[in-house]
Design a protein around this motif. Structure first.
Motif, PDB file in Angstrom:
ATOM      1  N   LEU A   1       0.803  -1.247  -0.075  1.00 31.32           N
ATOM      2  CA  LEU A   1      -0.067   0.107  -0.098  1.00 31.32           C
ATOM      3  C   LEU A   1       0.888   1.393   0.047  1.00 31.32           C
ATOM      4  N   TYR A   2       1.961   1.197   0.730  1.00 34.74           N
ATOM      5  CA  TYR A   2       2.730   2.445   0.787  1.00 34.74           C
ATOM      6  C   TYR A   2       3.302   2.557  -0.686  1.00 34.74           C
ATOM      7  N   GLU A   3       3.854   1.324  -1.337  1.00 33.23           N
ATOM      8  CA  GLU A   3       4.491   1.893  -2.607  1.00 33.23           C
ATOM      9  C   GLU A   3       3.239   2.252  -3.650  1.00 33.23           C
ATOM     10  N   ILE A   4       2.070   1.731  -3.466  1.00 30.15           N
ATOM     11  CA  ILE A   4       1.047   2.295  -4.293  1.00 30.15           C
ATOM     12  C   ILE A   4       0.824   3.695  -4.080  1.00 30.15           C
ATOM     13  N   PHE A   5       0.739   4.130  -2.894  1.00 28.13           N
ATOM     14  CA  PHE A   5       0.387   5.287  -2.548  1.00 28.13           C
ATOM     15  C   PHE A   5       1.650   6.229  -3.030  1.00 28.13           C
ATOM     16  N   GLY A   6       2.845   5.965  -2.960  1.00 23.95           N
ATOM     17  CA  GLY A   6       4.243   6.592  -3.503  1.00 23.95           C
ATOM     18  C   GLY A   6       3.764   6.857  -5.210  1.00 23.95           C
ATOM     19  N   MET A   7       3.611   5.730  -5.784  1.00 25.59           N
ATOM     20  CA  MET A   7       3.319   5.664  -6.990  1.00 25.59           C
ATOM     21  C   MET A   7       2.399   6.947  -7.739  1.00 25.59           C
ATOM     22  N   CYS A   8       1.408   6.853  -6.790  1.00 28.78           N
ATOM     23  CA  CYS A   8       0.280   7.998  -7.162  1.00 28.78           C
ATOM     24  C   CYS A   8       0.603   9.302  -7.008  1.00 28.78           C
ATOM     25  N   VAL A   9       1.484   9.482  -5.868  1.00 27.81           N
ATOM     26  CA  VAL A   9       1.837  10.739  -5.406  1.00 27.81           C
ATOM     27  C   VAL A   9       2.936  11.300  -6.707  1.00 27.81           C
TER      28      VAL A   9
ATOM     29  N   SER B   1      13.544  15.363  -9.520  1.00 23.73           N
ATOM     30  CA  SER B   1      13.201  14.067  -8.476  1.00 23.73           C
ATOM     31  C   SER B   1      11.787  13.988  -8.183  1.00 23.73           C
ATOM     32  N   ALA B   2      11.423  12.711  -8.131  1.00 21.57           N
ATOM     33  CA  ALA B   2       9.998  12.550  -7.700  1.00 21.57           C
ATOM     34  C   ALA B   2       9.792  12.455  -6.194  1.00 21.57           C
ATOM     35  N   PRO B   3       8.751  12.972  -5.468  1.00 15.57           N
ATOM     36  CA  PRO B   3       8.465  13.127  -4.090  1.00 15.57           C
ATOM     37  C   PRO B   3       8.886  11.753  -3.471  1.00 15.57           C
ATOM     38  N   PHE B   4       8.603  10.595  -3.985  1.00 17.59           N
ATOM     39  CA  PHE B   4       8.985   9.336  -3.587  1.00 17.59           C
ATOM     40  C   PHE B   4      10.111   8.753  -4.317  1.00 17.59           C
ATOM     41  N   VAL B   5      11.153   9.142  -4.243  1.00 12.37           N
ATOM     42  CA  VAL B   5      12.271   8.991  -5.209  1.00 12.37           C
ATOM     43  C   VAL B   5      12.625   7.498  -5.307  1.00 12.37           C
ATOM     44  N   ASP B   6      12.588   6.814  -4.032  1.00  7.32           N
ATOM     45  CA  ASP B   6      13.019   5.405  -4.001  1.00  7.32           C
ATOM     46  C   ASP B   6      12.079   4.452  -4.082  1.00  7.32           C
ATOM     47  N   ASN B   7      11.037   4.769  -5.032  1.00  6.64           N
ATOM     48  CA  ASN B   7       9.564   4.033  -5.138  1.00  6.64           C
ATOM     49  C   ASN B   7       9.997   2.768  -5.978  1.00  6.64           C
ATOM     50  N   ILE B   8       9.161   1.684  -5.938  1.00  3.86           N
ATOM     51  CA  ILE B   8       9.451   0.623  -6.690  1.00  3.86           C
ATOM     52  C   ILE B   8       9.305   0.701  -8.243  1.00  3.86           C
TER      53      ILE B   8
END
Length: 133
Positions: free
Chosen positions: A24-32, A123-130
């Motif tokens: 869920l955290y990874e999915i949230f990061g992708m959306c953001v 750089s994206a906000p969740f830079v280390d996302n999947i």
């Protein structure tokens, strides 16, 4: 005896719960990250329209993900192809109020057909996302 069964069940479900939270955290990061790319692209268009009076936007492209060969990270890439009567140096001058130009992450160049391409990569906000792997 009931508490032993409940404790055992909780221990068995704990890895599933932790993995679910991670997903869920990874999915949230992708959306953001995708929202951030969309906002960056829209803001780039607004800034171009505000600074270049005779602009005609021809093409807009955005991408979220690992855009370069330099490792596992997530970028927000925005490009806008446009036409104007201004010179490249004047476009850079006007847009330098909004962006820091360099040869890798932010630049403007004239294409073969006489149009200009504005390239912006941050750089994206969740830079280390999947999504960057």
């Amino acid at each position: 005896m009931k508490w032993l069964k409940r404790t055992g069940l909780a221990l068995l479900l704990l890895p599933v719960i932790v993995i679910g939270i991670f997903i869920l955290y990874e999915i949230f990061g992708m959306c953001v990250n995708h929202i951030a790319t969309g906002r960056q692209t829209k803001q780039l268009q607004v800034n171009l329209k505000n600074e270049i009076p005779d602009i005609e936007i021809i093409n807009v492209y955005s991408e979220t993900g690992n855009t370069g060969p330099t490792g596992n990270h997530v970028d927000c890439l925005s490009t806008v192809v446009f036409s104007t009567n201004m010179e490249e140096s004047e476009i850079v001058n006007r847009m330098s109020a909004y962006y820091e130009f360099n040869d890798w992450y932010c630049y403007v160049y004239q294409t073969e057909d006489g149009n200009y391409l504005f390239y912006l990569n941050t750089s994206a906000p969740f830079v280390d996302n999947i999504e960057g792997h």
